[in-house]
Motif scaffolding. Structure first.
Motif, PDB file in Angstrom:
ATOM      1  N   ILE A   1       0.254   1.834 -35.491  1.00 62.65           N
ATOM      2  CA  ILE A   1      -0.182   0.463 -35.237  1.00 62.65           C
ATOM      3  C   ILE A   1       0.705  -0.515 -35.994  1.00 62.65           C
ATOM      4  O   ILE A   1       1.111  -1.555 -35.457  1.00 62.65           O
ATOM      5  CB  ILE A   1      -1.666   0.291 -35.626  1.00 62.65           C
ATOM      6  CG1 ILE A   1      -2.539   1.084 -34.653  1.00 62.65           C
ATOM      7  CG2 ILE A   1      -2.064  -1.187 -35.645  1.00 62.65           C
ATOM      8  CD1 ILE A   1      -4.015   0.995 -34.926  1.00 62.65           C
TER       9      ILE A   1
ATOM     10  N   VAL B   1      -8.109  -3.700 -35.317  1.00 58.05           N
ATOM     11  CA  VAL B   1      -7.902  -2.762 -34.216  1.00 58.05           C
ATOM     12  C   VAL B   1      -8.481  -3.290 -32.897  1.00 58.05           C
ATOM     13  O   VAL B   1      -7.789  -3.300 -31.879  1.00 58.05           O
ATOM     14  CB  VAL B   1      -8.463  -1.368 -34.564  1.00 58.05           C
ATOM     15  CG1 VAL B   1      -8.370  -0.431 -33.366  1.00 58.05           C
ATOM     16  CG2 VAL B   1      -7.696  -0.771 -35.746  1.00 58.05           C
TER      17      VAL B   1
ATOM     18  N   HIS C   1      -5.952  -4.372 -29.805  1.00 58.52           N
ATOM     19  CA  HIS C   1      -6.130  -3.686 -28.530  1.00 58.52           C
ATOM     20  C   HIS C   1      -6.508  -4.675 -27.434  1.00 58.52           C
ATOM     21  O   HIS C   1      -5.964  -4.636 -26.325  1.00 58.52           O
ATOM     22  CB  HIS C   1      -7.212  -2.606 -28.651  1.00 58.52           C
ATOM     23  CG  HIS C   1      -7.440  -1.853 -27.375  1.00 58.52           C
ATOM     24  ND1 HIS C   1      -8.494  -2.137 -26.525  1.00 58.52           N
ATOM     25  CD2 HIS C   1      -6.737  -0.833 -26.803  1.00 58.52           C
ATOM     26  CE1 HIS C   1      -8.440  -1.322 -25.489  1.00 58.52           C
ATOM     27  NE2 HIS C   1      -7.391  -0.521 -25.622  1.00 58.52           N
TER      28      HIS C   1
ATOM     29  N   MET D   1      -3.762   4.627 -29.311  1.00 56.83           N
ATOM     30  CA  MET D   1      -3.708   4.196 -30.721  1.00 56.83           C
ATOM     31  C   MET D   1      -5.085   3.783 -31.216  1.00 56.83           C
ATOM     32  O   MET D   1      -5.507   4.151 -32.307  1.00 56.83           O
ATOM     33  CB  MET D   1      -2.732   3.024 -30.877  1.00 56.83           C
ATOM     34  CG  MET D   1      -1.283   3.382 -30.688  1.00 56.83           C
ATOM     35  SD  MET D   1      -0.237   1.925 -30.842  1.00 56.83           S
ATOM     36  CE  MET D   1       1.364   2.610 -30.436  1.00 56.83           C
ATOM     37  N   LYS D   2      -5.765   3.023 -30.403  1.00 54.73           N
ATOM     38  CA  LYS D   2      -7.101   2.582 -30.786  1.00 54.73           C
ATOM     39  C   LYS D   2      -8.039   3.780 -30.954  1.00 54.73           C
ATOM     40  O   LYS D   2      -8.756   3.894 -31.956  1.00 54.73           O
ATOM     41  CB  LYS D   2      -7.664   1.629 -29.739  1.00 54.73           C
ATOM     42  CG  LYS D   2      -9.106   1.211 -29.997  1.00 54.73           C
ATOM     43  CD  LYS D   2      -9.664   0.390 -28.847  1.00 54.73           C
ATOM     44  CE  LYS D   2     -11.140   0.077 -29.070  1.00 54.73           C
ATOM     45  NZ  LYS D   2     -11.737  -0.656 -27.933  1.00 54.73           N
TER      46      LYS D   2
ATOM     47  N   THR E   1      -2.472   4.788 -38.238  1.00 48.57           N
ATOM     48  CA  THR E   1      -2.303   3.401 -38.636  1.00 48.57           C
ATOM     49  C   THR E   1      -0.839   3.016 -38.748  1.00 48.57           C
ATOM     50  O   THR E   1      -0.473   1.869 -38.503  1.00 48.57           O
ATOM     51  CB  THR E   1      -3.037   3.123 -39.960  1.00 48.57           C
ATOM     52  OG1 THR E   1      -2.592   4.062 -40.934  1.00 48.57           O
ATOM     53  CG2 THR E   1      -4.539   3.265 -39.782  1.00 48.57           C
TER      54      THR E   1
ATOM     55  N   VAL F   1      -1.667  -2.963 -28.845  1.00 44.32           N
ATOM     56  CA  VAL F   1      -1.664  -1.527 -29.105  1.00 44.32           C
ATOM     57  C   VAL F   1      -2.299  -0.825 -27.909  1.00 44.32           C
ATOM     58  O   VAL F   1      -3.076  -1.418 -27.154  1.00 44.32           O
ATOM     59  CB  VAL F   1      -2.421  -1.160 -30.409  1.00 44.32           C
ATOM     60  CG1 VAL F   1      -1.803  -1.866 -31.600  1.00 44.32           C
ATOM     61  CG2 VAL F   1      -3.897  -1.484 -30.300  1.00 44.32           C
TER      62      VAL F   1
END
Length: 440
Positions: free
Chosen positions: A212, A175, A179, A188-189, A209, A184
């Motif tokens: 993502i 993640v 990011h 989303m993060k 998820t 992303v």
């Protein structure tokens, strides 16, 4: 001597006593040692043959690691690449047994060639060899302490984009990486972090998820700037994913001096992006392919060369009738996890004075540098060389942080999962300097 690791004889180099002796165990649960020889830092570059399927054309590799060291390429564990056993039970294996088998091989090799036993000896590997290298190193050190003959002159180890079996992998690494690379969104993060970093997707977390997953689909997880090859017969072969989603100008970022293109195939270089490690059975690549979870498949050059009977005879490998065909991934293994976290191994080895270089291509999404940077820092060693750039060919080639107890974490700018394949000049530079004990 049982011919379990038959491919070790493939790439033995003439050894000069004044050149450091380096053993590269570039192995995953596939034939990563063989492919490291063909595609990464072996003595040759392999140009695709014409027509397709014919023998490749060999050129000298100006950035081969054999220019500054002597390397054994070992397909391991038993059953991958061109390694084989007449005893089928040898294909049932795990992390600790692999380390013990490889240590036994090394002892027997040095018994056969005692003139090399005093050469400085290093162990290296990539990807799942983040497990193989520390566990084998620990076996070698135990052998030294037990005065097992011959006494191996072990000095240290290198690991590239290697796994660690720790909490710092999986979503915890992915993640922040995705990011930070702009793959992303902030939302989303934040949605994932708000629910806590997880290793198994379930319940409401799967919503975040899955978004993502969708954002990253179509990218080559082993090098996010690369196009992703798909077999035309695959169900995944659609107009959307036959080429990279990235603009051509962005794909050209991080260009380096390499004679041939990075291959489109990155199948088998590590376990799948979402198959988080745990104790138990390791899923094979053929099993995963049946599930439709293998995104990039194409390995024609190595397959053509290593399956040619005249080549196998010339390099003293057994014919296909005995060892079986060379394949990038093997379906004859029954392999299990079992060594646990690698952090105790790294601590024990480095505290005893063995050198460790942990390097990461910073565009690899399979084993992102973010996780590797986190676990190296988590060892708690004093920083003695604070985060800074390092230079190759008068250009910034990456960044590093040096720690006490001979531990160095180093990134290679623009490189994917297999660093010497993406950045051959830069890889040879940091490898040479590190072996010589110089500042990278």
């Amino acid at each position: 001597m049982r011919r379990i690791f038959s491919t070790t004889s493939l790439f033995l180099r003439e050894i000069h006593p004044k050149i450091p002796w380096f053993c590269g165990l570039m192995a995953d649960l596939d034939a990563l040692a063989s492919t490291a020889f063909v595609y990464e830092h072996g003595p040759f570059n392999f140009e695709e043959g014409k027509p397709n399927g014919s023998l490749p054309i060999l050129h000298l590799n100006p950035y081969s690691w054999s220019k500054v060291s002597n390397i054994i390429y070992l397909d391991s564990p038993c059953g991958v690449g061109m390694s084989y056993s007449k005893n089928q039970s040898k294909y049932i294996n795990d992390d600790l047994q692999t380390a013990a088998d490889t240590h036994n091989f090394l002892l027997k090799w040095f018994q056969l060639y005692p003139e090399f036993v005093n050469n400085p000896f290093y162990i290296a590997g990539e990807s799942y060899a983040g497990i193989y290298v520390p566990t084998l190193s620990a076996e070698v050190v135990k052998g030294i302490k037990a005065a097992q003959n011959p006494i191996i002159n072990f000095k240290g180890y290198l690991i590239g984009n290697g796994v660690s079996h720790t909490k710092f992998e999986g979503w915890s690494a992915l993640v922040p990486f995705a990011h930070g690379m702009g793959l992303v969104s902030d939302d989303m993060k934040l949605n994932v972090l708000a629910r806590g970093i997880i290793k198994i997707r379930s319940g409401s977390c799967s919503i975040s998820t899955d978004k993502i997953d969708q954002a990253l689909s179509g990218l080559n997880i082993y090098g996010i700037l690369d196009a992703c090859y798909h077999d035309p017969t695959s169900d995944q072969h659609t107009e959307r994913n036959t080429t990279s989603n990235l603009p051509i100008s962005f794909q050209q970022l991080g260009a380096t001096e390499r004679p041939l293109k990075v291959r489109k195939r990155m199948f088998g270089r590590a376990w799948p992006l979402w198959a988080f490690e745990k104790d138990g059975n390791f899923p094979s690549w053929p099993e995963l392919a049946l599930q439709g979870s293998v995104p990039c498949v194409n390995d024609e050059v190595a397959t053509a060369w290593l399956n040619d009977e005249s080549v196998r005879k010339s390099i003293h490998a057994e014919p296909k009738s005995i060892a079986g065909p060379w394949e990038i991934c093997s379906d004859r293994l029954d392999y299990r996890y079992g060594a646990g976290s690698m952090l105790p191994y790294h601590k024990n080895l480095t505290i005893q004075g063995y050198r460790a270089l942990i390097y990461s291509g910073d565009h690899d999404m399979c084993v992102p540098f973010t996780g590797t940077q986190a676990w190296t820092r988590s060892l708690g060693y004093k920083i003695i060389d604070e985060w800074r750039s390092w230079v190759s060919n008068h250009q910034v080639a990456g960044y590093l942080q040096g720690y006490a107890n001979n531990l160095t974490f180093l990134t290679i700018k623009g490189a994917g999962h297999t660093v010497p394949e993406y950045k051959p000049r830069e890889a040879l530079d940091f490898f040479t300097r590190w072996l010589d004990g110089k500042t990278v």
